[in-house]
Design an enzyme around this catalytic site. Structure first.
Site, PDB file in Angstrom:
ATOM      1  N   HIS A  88      -1.395  -5.078  35.702  1.00 32.42           N
ATOM      2  CA  HIS A  88      -2.567  -5.953  35.694  1.00 32.42           C
ATOM      3  C   HIS A  88      -3.722  -5.285  34.973  1.00 32.42           C
ATOM      4  O   HIS A  88      -4.045  -4.133  35.246  1.00 32.42           O
ATOM      5  CB  HIS A  88      -3.017  -6.271  37.123  1.00 32.42           C
ATOM      6  N   TYR A 217     -10.182 -10.283  45.619  1.00 33.28           N
ATOM      7  CA  TYR A 217     -10.898  -9.856  46.832  1.00 33.28           C
ATOM      8  C   TYR A 217     -11.970 -10.906  47.116  1.00 33.28           C
ATOM      9  O   TYR A 217     -12.874 -11.098  46.293  1.00 33.28           O
ATOM     10  CB  TYR A 217     -11.588  -8.515  46.609  1.00 33.28           C
ATOM     11  N   PRO A 309      -8.173   0.269  53.446  1.00 28.47           N
ATOM     12  CA  PRO A 309      -7.341  -0.138  52.306  1.00 28.47           C
ATOM     13  C   PRO A 309      -8.068  -0.926  51.216  1.00 28.47           C
ATOM     14  O   PRO A 309      -7.469  -1.233  50.187  1.00 28.47           O
ATOM     15  CB  PRO A 309      -6.242  -0.996  52.943  1.00 28.47           C
ATOM     16  N   LYS A 313      -6.595   2.968  47.709  1.00 22.65           N
ATOM     17  CA  LYS A 313      -6.560   4.374  47.300  1.00 22.65           C
ATOM     18  C   LYS A 313      -5.587   5.272  48.067  1.00 22.65           C
ATOM     19  O   LYS A 313      -5.253   6.361  47.602  1.00 22.65           O
ATOM     20  CB  LYS A 313      -7.971   4.988  47.449  1.00 22.65           C
ATOM     21  N   TYR A 401     -11.298   2.186  40.327  1.00 23.60           N
ATOM     22  CA  TYR A 401     -10.131   1.415  40.765  1.00 23.60           C
ATOM     23  C   TYR A 401      -8.867   1.834  40.001  1.00 23.60           C
ATOM     24  O   TYR A 401      -7.810   2.025  40.604  1.00 23.60           O
ATOM     25  CB  TYR A 401     -10.402  -0.086  40.595  1.00 23.60           C
TER      26      TYR A 401
HETATM   27  P1  RFL Z   1       3.004   8.281  55.063  1.00 18.37           P
HETATM   28  O1  RFL Z   1       3.393   7.222  54.087  1.00 18.37           O
HETATM   29  O2  RFL Z   1       2.463   7.861  56.369  1.00 18.37           O
HETATM   30  O3  RFL Z   1       4.273   9.207  55.245  1.00 18.37           O
HETATM   31  C1  RFL Z   1       4.340  10.167  56.265  1.00 18.37           C
HETATM   32  C2  RFL Z   1       5.783  10.314  56.663  1.00 18.37           C
HETATM   33  O4  RFL Z   1       5.897  11.329  57.656  1.00 18.37           O
HETATM   34  C3  RFL Z   1       6.798  10.888  58.650  1.00 18.37           C
HETATM   35  N1  RFL Z   1       6.526  11.659  59.871  1.00 18.37           N
HETATM   36  C4  RFL Z   1       7.276  12.720  60.242  1.00 18.37           C
HETATM   37  N2  RFL Z   1       8.334  13.295  59.673  1.00 18.37           N
HETATM   38  C5  RFL Z   1       8.875  14.365  60.301  1.00 18.37           C
HETATM   39  N3  RFL Z   1       8.410  14.856  61.480  1.00 18.37           N
HETATM   40  C6  RFL Z   1       7.359  14.286  62.087  1.00 18.37           C
HETATM   41  N4  RFL Z   1       6.931  14.781  63.246  1.00 18.37           N
HETATM   42  C7  RFL Z   1       6.728  13.175  61.472  1.00 18.37           C
HETATM   43  N5  RFL Z   1       5.681  12.387  61.768  1.00 18.37           N
HETATM   44  C8  RFL Z   1       5.566  11.473  60.790  1.00 18.37           C
HETATM   45  C9  RFL Z   1       6.530   9.400  58.758  1.00 18.37           C
HETATM   46  O5  RFL Z   1       7.607   8.692  59.345  1.00 18.37           O
HETATM   47  C10 RFL Z   1       6.332   9.034  57.288  1.00 18.37           C
HETATM   48  O6  RFL Z   1       7.538   8.672  56.663  1.00 18.37           O
HETATM   49  O7  RFL Z   1       1.921   9.271  54.425  1.00 18.37           O
HETATM   50  P2  RFL Z   1       1.691   9.744  52.915  1.00 18.37           P
HETATM   51  O8  RFL Z   1       2.964  10.202  52.279  1.00 18.37           O
HETATM   52  O9  RFL Z   1       0.539  10.648  52.982  1.00 18.37           O
HETATM   53  O10 RFL Z   1       1.270   8.384  52.142  1.00 18.37           O
HETATM   54  C11 RFL Z   1       0.082   7.730  52.454  1.00 18.37           C
HETATM   55  C12 RFL Z   1       0.252   6.210  52.268  1.00 18.37           C
HETATM   56  O11 RFL Z   1       1.379   5.773  53.009  1.00 18.37           O
HETATM   57  C13 RFL Z   1      -1.000   5.425  52.709  1.00 18.37           C
HETATM   58  O12 RFL Z   1      -2.178   6.100  52.338  1.00 18.37           O
HETATM   59  C14 RFL Z   1      -1.030   4.007  52.084  1.00 18.37           C
HETATM   60  O13 RFL Z   1      -0.020   3.195  52.596  1.00 18.37           O
HETATM   61  C15 RFL Z   1      -2.392   3.353  52.333  1.00 18.37           C
HETATM   62  N6  RFL Z   1      -2.482   1.998  51.773  1.00 18.37           N
HETATM   63  C16 RFL Z   1      -2.667   1.787  50.414  1.00 18.37           C
HETATM   64  N7  RFL Z   1      -2.681   2.823  49.568  1.00 18.37           N
HETATM   65  C17 RFL Z   1      -2.777   2.606  48.222  1.00 18.37           C
HETATM   66  O14 RFL Z   1      -2.803   3.585  47.465  1.00 18.37           O
HETATM   67  N8  RFL Z   1      -2.842   1.348  47.664  1.00 18.37           N
HETATM   68  C18 RFL Z   1      -2.829   0.247  48.456  1.00 18.37           C
HETATM   69  O15 RFL Z   1      -2.818  -0.870  47.936  1.00 18.37           O
HETATM   70  C19 RFL Z   1      -2.779   0.441  49.893  1.00 18.37           C
HETATM   71  N9  RFL Z   1      -2.736  -0.618  50.715  1.00 18.37           N
HETATM   72  C20 RFL Z   1      -2.393   0.888  52.614  1.00 18.37           C
HETATM   73  C21 RFL Z   1      -2.545  -0.419  52.049  1.00 18.37           C
HETATM   74  C22 RFL Z   1      -2.134   1.035  53.988  1.00 18.37           C
HETATM   75  C23 RFL Z   1      -2.077  -0.077  54.794  1.00 18.37           C
HETATM   76  N10 RFL Z   1      -1.812   0.114  56.160  1.00 18.37           N
HETATM   77  C24 RFL Z   1      -0.648  -0.392  56.756  1.00 18.37           C
HETATM   78  C25 RFL Z   1      -2.555   1.124  56.858  1.00 18.37           C
HETATM   79  C26 RFL Z   1      -2.473  -1.541  52.851  1.00 18.37           C
HETATM   80  C27 RFL Z   1      -2.275  -1.371  54.226  1.00 18.37           C
HETATM   81  C28 RFL Z   1      -2.270  -2.615  55.083  1.00 18.37           C
HETATM   82  C1  PHB Z   2      -1.621  -4.874  48.362  1.00 21.50           C
HETATM   83  O1  PHB Z   2      -1.131  -5.478  47.380  1.00 21.50           O
HETATM   84  O2  PHB Z   2      -0.947  -4.626  49.376  1.00 21.50           O
HETATM   85  C2  PHB Z   2      -3.021  -4.414  48.321  1.00 21.50           C
HETATM   86  C3  PHB Z   2      -3.809  -4.711  47.219  1.00 21.50           C
HETATM   87  C4  PHB Z   2      -5.127  -4.267  47.187  1.00 21.50           C
HETATM   88  C5  PHB Z   2      -5.630  -3.540  48.255  1.00 21.50           C
HETATM   89  C6  PHB Z   2      -4.843  -3.245  49.340  1.00 21.50           C
HETATM   90  C7  PHB Z   2      -3.533  -3.681  49.381  1.00 21.50           C
HETATM   91  O3  PHB Z   2      -6.923  -3.127  48.226  1.00 21.50           O
END
Ligand code: RFL
Ligand code: PHB
Length: 408
Positions: A88, A217, A309, A313, A401
């Site tokens: 995009h 957004y 979120p 980032k 972004y």
């Molecule tokens: P993760 O992905 O949480 O992975 C950590 C892993 O560690 C495991 N774990 C263990 N393993 C062994 N022993 C233990 N004791 C353990 N305890 C935990 C877990 O099972 C898991 O597999 O962390 P990591 O790698 O630092 O990655 C971070 C991202 O997952 C997170 O920041 C993003 O998902 C946040 N986020 C977004 N980030 C973006 O860059 N772009 C986005 O569009 C975006 N949208 C979002 C999001 C997060 C969201 N939620 C659900 C909070 C949208 C949402 C709704």
């Molecule tokens: C998504 O596509 O899940 C998404 C997009 C933008 C955001 C967060 C999540 O800021």
């Protein structure tokens, strides 16, 4: 210089393995780190508490910054991303019942790619296993010791119930916000910065064609909403809800009605509705620990920092951290020099705080805070109008972004 090989020996009934880096957590941070190390010729072992199926199907982030896409391609995990990812050249900010596009391509020459985090995780796991790398899924009872020594240990029980110990030069705590590594840092050695927001996001994944071409957004009197997508026939949508709301209180009809109301634009056709494939409510929080290291334990990704979120980032920061860590570890393993490892936390925190500010700013500008008075609402609208009309302000949003270059 530390040896790249590892041997297995038996100590009573515990399997002891030596590796260079013990990585706790197979999310984006842990998996990308394992690849970066392997490409430099260093070995690591990955431990994951959940099953392979679970981590490959956990629906979360969707927006990859330009530097994240580049790095995933460089480590050989970009083939499907290039094919199926949706590139995009902008986003829209929706208010006053109209779309206001921020043209990333024109303002920065860069783009973002919409591609589900679980797809990134699937690609990284497949590539790791295809290259003969090790991942222990379903591990339990993970314990760290000796993080102040030159040879910390990680004890765990593997998925088959076998007690194991990993001896490593370094432990990478990539185990997310609720992981076990961060609490091993002694009290007082970490400083915590945090902010909770008085709202949460209800997210759905629906089998329906996205109604718009780019991520939108929306800010309005009923609260914030976000329209994103995963493919030409799967849409990802979010609604601002109260933090105490339970998912059971949101019927399909109520979700669609609220999404349609908040995302409406004059002359627009409304959303395409379809079966809801996944739903959940996530709290919104900003959180940073400093420093991101204690002794031989290095924290990366959500284990060290969380952003709301709104700026998309979180995953991108996780990948940026381990890019810094891999470079520092390469210097250490190749030369014994610790200068880059010593600088790891400061270097990461510069980017982390930029993303913390950007995510907090996007969140504050777009959401409706409970009890917000008319003065605050006018300020939000003024800021939105300025951001979409001033080239300087929209360039600032755009460059944050799409992702600032590593090292800036
Ligand atoms: P993760 O992905 O949480 O992975 C950590 C892993 O560690 C495991 N774990 C263990 N393993 C062994 N022993 C233990 N004791 C353990 N305890 C935990 C877990 O099972 C898991 O597999 O962390 P990591 O790698 O630092 O990655 C971070 C991202 O997952 C997170 O920041 C993003 O998902 C946040 N986020 C977004 N980030 C973006 O860059 N772009 C986005 O569009 C975006 N949208 C979002 C999001 C997060 C969201 N939620 C659900 C909070 C949208 C949402 C709704
Ligand atoms: C998504 O596509 O899940 C998404 C997009 C933008 C955001 C967060 C999540 O800021």
């Amino acid at each position: 210089m530390l040896s790249g090989s590892y041997g297995v020996k038996h100590r009573t009934d515990v399997e002891v393995t030596r590796t260079q880096v013990a990585i706790v957590g197979a999310g984006p941070a842990g998996l990308v780190l394992a690849h970066l190390l392997a490409l430099r010729g260093f070995d690591s072992v990955l431990l994951e508490a959940r099953s392979r199926h679970h981590v490959e199907h956990r629906v979360r982030a969707g927006v990859l910054e330009h530097p994240t896409v580049q790095l995933l391609c460089e480590i050989g995990a970009g083939e499907r991303l290039r094919r199926e990812g949706l590139e995009h050249g902008g986003i829209s900010l929706r208010f006053d019942r109209a779309d206001h596009r921020i043209d990333f391509a024109a303002l920065t020459g860069r783009s973002i790619t919409v591609y589900g985090q679980q797809e990134v995780v699937k690609d990284l796991i497949a590539a790791r296993l295809a290259r003969g790398g090790e991942i222990f899924f379903d591990v339990d009872d993970v314990r760290l010791s000796g993080i102040d020594s030159d040879e910390p240990e990680v004890a765990f029980t593997d998925g088959g119930g076998v007690a194991r110990i990993l001896r490593a030069a370094v432990v990478a705590g990539c185990d997310g916000f609720h992981g076990v590594c961060r609490p091993y840092v002694p009290p007082g050695a970490l400083r915590v910065f945090e902010r909770d927001y008085p709202f949460a996001w209800l997210g759905i994944l629906a089998k329906a064609a996205p109604a718009q071409e780019e991520v939108a957004y929306a800010h309005g009197d009923r609260g914030f909403a976000l329209a994103s997508m995963r493919s030409p026939d799967v849409t990802r949508l979010y609604l601002q809800v109260a933090p105490e709301d339970a998912i059971d209180g949101w019927s399909d009809d109520r979700i669609w009605e609220e999404l349609n109301a908040r995302l409406a634009v004059d002359g627009g056709a409304g959303l395409n509705e379809g079966p809801i494939l996944e739903r959940g409510i996530a709290a919104m929080r900003s959180f940073v620990v400093e420093p991101m290291r204690h002794g031989r334990l290095f924290l990366a990704g959500d284990a060290a920092h969380i952003v709301p979120p709104t700026g998309a980032k979180g995953m991108n920061l996780a990948v940026a951290d381990v890019a810094v860590l891999a470079e520092a570890l390469e210097r250490f393993f190749a030369t014994g020099r610790t200068d880059l490892l010593d600088g790891y936390s400061d270097r990461c925190l510069r980017r982390v705080w930029r993303a913390e500010h950007f995510s907090w700013w996007m969140t504050s500008m777009l959401h409706l805070a409970p009890g917000a008075d008319p003065f605050e609402r006018r300020l939000q609208l003024s800021q939105l109008r300025y951001v979409v009309s001033s080239p300087a302000a929209s360039t600032s949003l755009a460059e944050n972004y799409v992702g600032l270059p590593y090292g800036s």
